[in-house]
Design a protein around this motif. Structure first.
Motif, PDB file in Angstrom:
ATOM      1  N   VAL A  28       3.147   8.962  -1.748  1.00 33.72           N
ATOM      2  CA  VAL A  28       2.786   8.069  -0.636  1.00 33.72           C
ATOM      3  C   VAL A  28       1.590   8.652   0.110  1.00 33.72           C
ATOM      4  O   VAL A  28       1.578   9.828   0.498  1.00 33.72           O
ATOM      5  N   ASP A  29       0.565   7.818   0.311  1.00 36.28           N
ATOM      6  CA  ASP A  29      -0.699   8.234   0.908  1.00 36.28           C
ATOM      7  C   ASP A  29      -0.872   7.547   2.265  1.00 36.28           C
ATOM      8  O   ASP A  29      -1.221   6.361   2.317  1.00 36.28           O
ATOM      9  N   PRO A  30      -0.652   8.258   3.363  1.00 34.25           N
ATOM     10  CA  PRO A  30      -0.773   7.637   4.686  1.00 34.25           C
ATOM     11  C   PRO A  30      -2.148   7.030   4.939  1.00 34.25           C
ATOM     12  O   PRO A  30      -2.258   6.012   5.629  1.00 34.25           O
ATOM     13  N   GLU A  31      -3.193   7.636   4.389  1.00 33.16           N
ATOM     14  CA  GLU A  31      -4.539   7.092   4.581  1.00 33.16           C
ATOM     15  C   GLU A  31      -4.696   5.752   3.870  1.00 33.16           C
ATOM     16  O   GLU A  31      -5.351   4.844   4.378  1.00 33.16           O
ATOM     17  N   TYR A  32      -4.105   5.640   2.703  1.00 33.34           N
ATOM     18  CA  TYR A  32      -4.182   4.381   1.965  1.00 33.34           C
ATOM     19  C   TYR A  32      -3.393   3.285   2.678  1.00 33.34           C
ATOM     20  O   TYR A  32      -3.799   2.126   2.713  1.00 33.34           O
ATOM     21  N   ILE A  33      -2.267   3.659   3.288  1.00 33.35           N
ATOM     22  CA  ILE A  33      -1.462   2.683   4.034  1.00 33.35           C
ATOM     23  C   ILE A  33      -2.257   2.105   5.195  1.00 33.35           C
ATOM     24  O   ILE A  33      -2.083   0.932   5.567  1.00 33.35           O
ATOM     25  N   LYS A  34      -3.152   2.908   5.767  1.00 30.11           N
ATOM     26  CA  LYS A  34      -3.949   2.447   6.903  1.00 30.11           C
ATOM     27  C   LYS A  34      -4.806   1.227   6.571  1.00 30.11           C
ATOM     28  O   LYS A  34      -5.239   0.500   7.475  1.00 30.11           O
ATOM     29  N   LYS A  35      -5.043   1.009   5.288  1.00 29.86           N
ATOM     30  CA  LYS A  35      -5.793  -0.171   4.871  1.00 29.86           C
ATOM     31  C   LYS A  35      -5.133  -1.444   5.409  1.00 29.86           C
ATOM     32  O   LYS A  35      -5.807  -2.417   5.749  1.00 29.86           O
ATOM     33  N   ALA A  36      -3.813  -1.437   5.490  1.00 29.31           N
ATOM     34  CA  ALA A  36      -3.067  -2.611   5.953  1.00 29.31           C
ATOM     35  C   ALA A  36      -3.225  -2.856   7.445  1.00 29.31           C
ATOM     36  O   ALA A  36      -2.798  -3.897   7.952  1.00 29.31           O
ATOM     37  N   GLU A  37      -3.840  -1.913   8.151  1.00 28.44           N
ATOM     38  CA  GLU A  37      -4.058  -2.078   9.586  1.00 28.44           C
ATOM     39  C   GLU A  37      -5.256  -2.965   9.894  1.00 28.44           C
ATOM     40  O   GLU A  37      -5.455  -3.348  11.056  1.00 28.44           O
TER      41      GLU A  37
ATOM     42  N   THR B 267       0.830  -1.211   0.000  1.00 29.02           N
ATOM     43  CA  THR B 267       0.000   0.000   0.000  1.00 29.02           C
ATOM     44  C   THR B 267       0.868   1.266   0.000  1.00 29.02           C
ATOM     45  O   THR B 267       0.492   2.278  -0.597  1.00 29.02           O
ATOM     46  N   ALA B 268       2.035   1.203   0.624  1.00 26.73           N
ATOM     47  CA  ALA B 268       2.915   2.376   0.668  1.00 26.73           C
ATOM     48  C   ALA B 268       3.461   2.739  -0.703  1.00 26.73           C
ATOM     49  O   ALA B 268       3.731   3.914  -0.985  1.00 26.73           O
ATOM     50  N   THR B 269       3.630   1.761  -1.558  1.00 25.88           N
ATOM     51  CA  THR B 269       4.271   1.975  -2.861  1.00 25.88           C
ATOM     52  C   THR B 269       3.278   2.080  -4.011  1.00 25.88           C
ATOM     53  O   THR B 269       3.679   2.235  -5.156  1.00 25.88           O
TER      54      THR B 269
ATOM     55  N   LYS C  16      -7.930  -8.595   9.206  1.00 27.08           N
ATOM     56  CA  LYS C  16      -8.644  -9.574   8.384  1.00 27.08           C
ATOM     57  C   LYS C  16      -8.286  -9.395   6.914  1.00 27.08           C
ATOM     58  O   LYS C  16      -7.953 -10.355   6.216  1.00 27.08           O
ATOM     59  N   TRP C  17      -8.324  -8.144   6.459  1.00 23.00           N
ATOM     60  CA  TRP C  17      -7.989  -7.874   5.059  1.00 23.00           C
ATOM     61  C   TRP C  17      -6.521  -8.208   4.789  1.00 23.00           C
ATOM     62  O   TRP C  17      -6.192  -8.869   3.802  1.00 23.00           O
ATOM     63  N   ALA C  18      -5.640  -7.775   5.669  1.00 25.68           N
ATOM     64  CA  ALA C  18      -4.203  -7.974   5.460  1.00 25.68           C
ATOM     65  C   ALA C  18      -3.842  -9.448   5.409  1.00 25.68           C
ATOM     66  O   ALA C  18      -2.998  -9.863   4.607  1.00 25.68           O
ATOM     67  N   LEU C  19      -4.468 -10.261   6.249  1.00 27.15           N
ATOM     68  CA  LEU C  19      -4.137 -11.684   6.276  1.00 27.15           C
ATOM     69  C   LEU C  19      -4.517 -12.353   4.963  1.00 27.15           C
ATOM     70  O   LEU C  19      -3.716 -13.114   4.393  1.00 27.15           O
TER      71      LEU C  19
END
Length: 321
Positions: free
Chosen positions: A209-218, A202-204, A221-224
């Protein structure tokens, strides 16, 4: 360039049992008797989002979106059992038959472009055309560039964080090291690695670089699902010979195809889309349109990419179902 369409509701949704193990979630939107178009999400493992249907004019298209095996609302969640490229190709056909669609336009970006190519090359007679973004053909050189050595030169700070969760002795094959942990018995280790893998991607994904988009990885369930399924597909080479989707592009060169590529796409660099374009006949094939957008990265959620995808879908309105 047209913006994405205003939000609109799903017409129908449901689950389709595609194997003894897997049930996939799907939804239909737009005009019930419109031109069918199927949306193939990225990852693999990413799942669909509400905004994904907004590329397609709801007064013209009957859009079909679904969560691939193990993703989103499909069950079982994050499952790797019977989950290969060719299982997903089979699912697309099962869904088409279930919805009684004769032919449809195939739309996919990133991993969705991989799956669109695999599906269309196996079932060209079921395709009205293709809209592809951020081309990913799953060649080893593409995987090594992003997960091993290449993209780290542009994003060294984020790569260090991605690398840090893997012991130094195993960093010679980062995908394999992650896969081992994401499929291991240590749940805490699974979630730690899933978060690191997903944050790197998400960072790349955007030019800036969009910090809000990176938050998706938090979202654990989605990340796994995202990290487990991606690493599963990648260490197995997609169950294809290396370069197969580029080599077999001739099977679909008769179809109308629009390719949209960000110039500064770090996740899926432009060389792959250029290789595909040439394999389809390049300038000598009037069926194929190739667009480089000069000031964007990989994500479909950059405004100029959204606009290009809407325009591409609008260009396909000449197609009759």
């Amino acid at each position: 360039m047209a913006p994405i369409y205003a939000a609109f509701d799903v017409n129908t949704s449901g689950h389709l049992q595609v194997s003894p193990v897997h049930s996939i979630y799907y939804e239909e939107c737009g005009k019930p008797n419109g031109v069918p178009i199927v949306y193939l999400h990225g990852g693999p493992g990413g799942g669909i989002e509400d905004s994904d249907r907004r590329y397609f004019d709801p007064s013209h298209y009957r859009s079909v979106l679904f969560d691939q095996r193990g993703s989103g609302k499909s069950t079982p969640h994050a499952s790797l059992e019977d989950n290969t490229t060719w299982d997903l190709v089979s699912d697309i056909e099962a869904l088409r038959e279930h919805l009684k669609i004769e032919k449809w336009i195939v739309f996919g970006g990133s991993w969705g472009s991989t799956l669109a190519l695999a599906y269309s090359q196996k079932h060209p007679e079921r395709c009205l055309g293709l809209i592809l973004r951020g081309i990913f053909s799953l060649r080893r050189e593409e995987l090594d560039w992003f997960y091993q050595k290449g993209a780290d030169m542009l994003f060294p700070d984020f790569f260090d964080a991605y690398k840090a969760v893997i012991p130094e002795a195993e960093r010679g094959d980062m995908m394999r090291a992650y896969y081992t942990r994401l499929t291991g018995d240590d749940e805490a280790e699974q979630h730690k690695c899933a978060g690191a893998w997903s944050t790197w991607e998400t960072a790349t994904s955007k030019l800036i670089v969009d910090p809000e988009y990176i938050k998706k990885a938090e979202d654990p369930k989605w990340a796994l699902a995202f990290a487990r399924i991606e690493s599963h597909f990648f260490v197995n080479g997609g169950w294809m010979r290396d370069g197969q989707l580029i080599d077999d592009a001739h099977k679909i060169k008769h179809l109308p195809i629009i390719i949209i590529q960000g110039r500064y796409d770090v996740v899926c660099p432009a060389k792959t889309s250029w290789d595909l374009y040439k394999a389809l006949g390049g300038k000598g094939n009037s069926n194929v349109e190739y667009q480089i957008i000069g000031d964007v990265g990989h994500s479909a959620h950059e405004v100029k990419v959204e606009e290009a995808l809407v325009d591409a879908a609008d260009k396909f309105k000449f197609i009759k179902n």
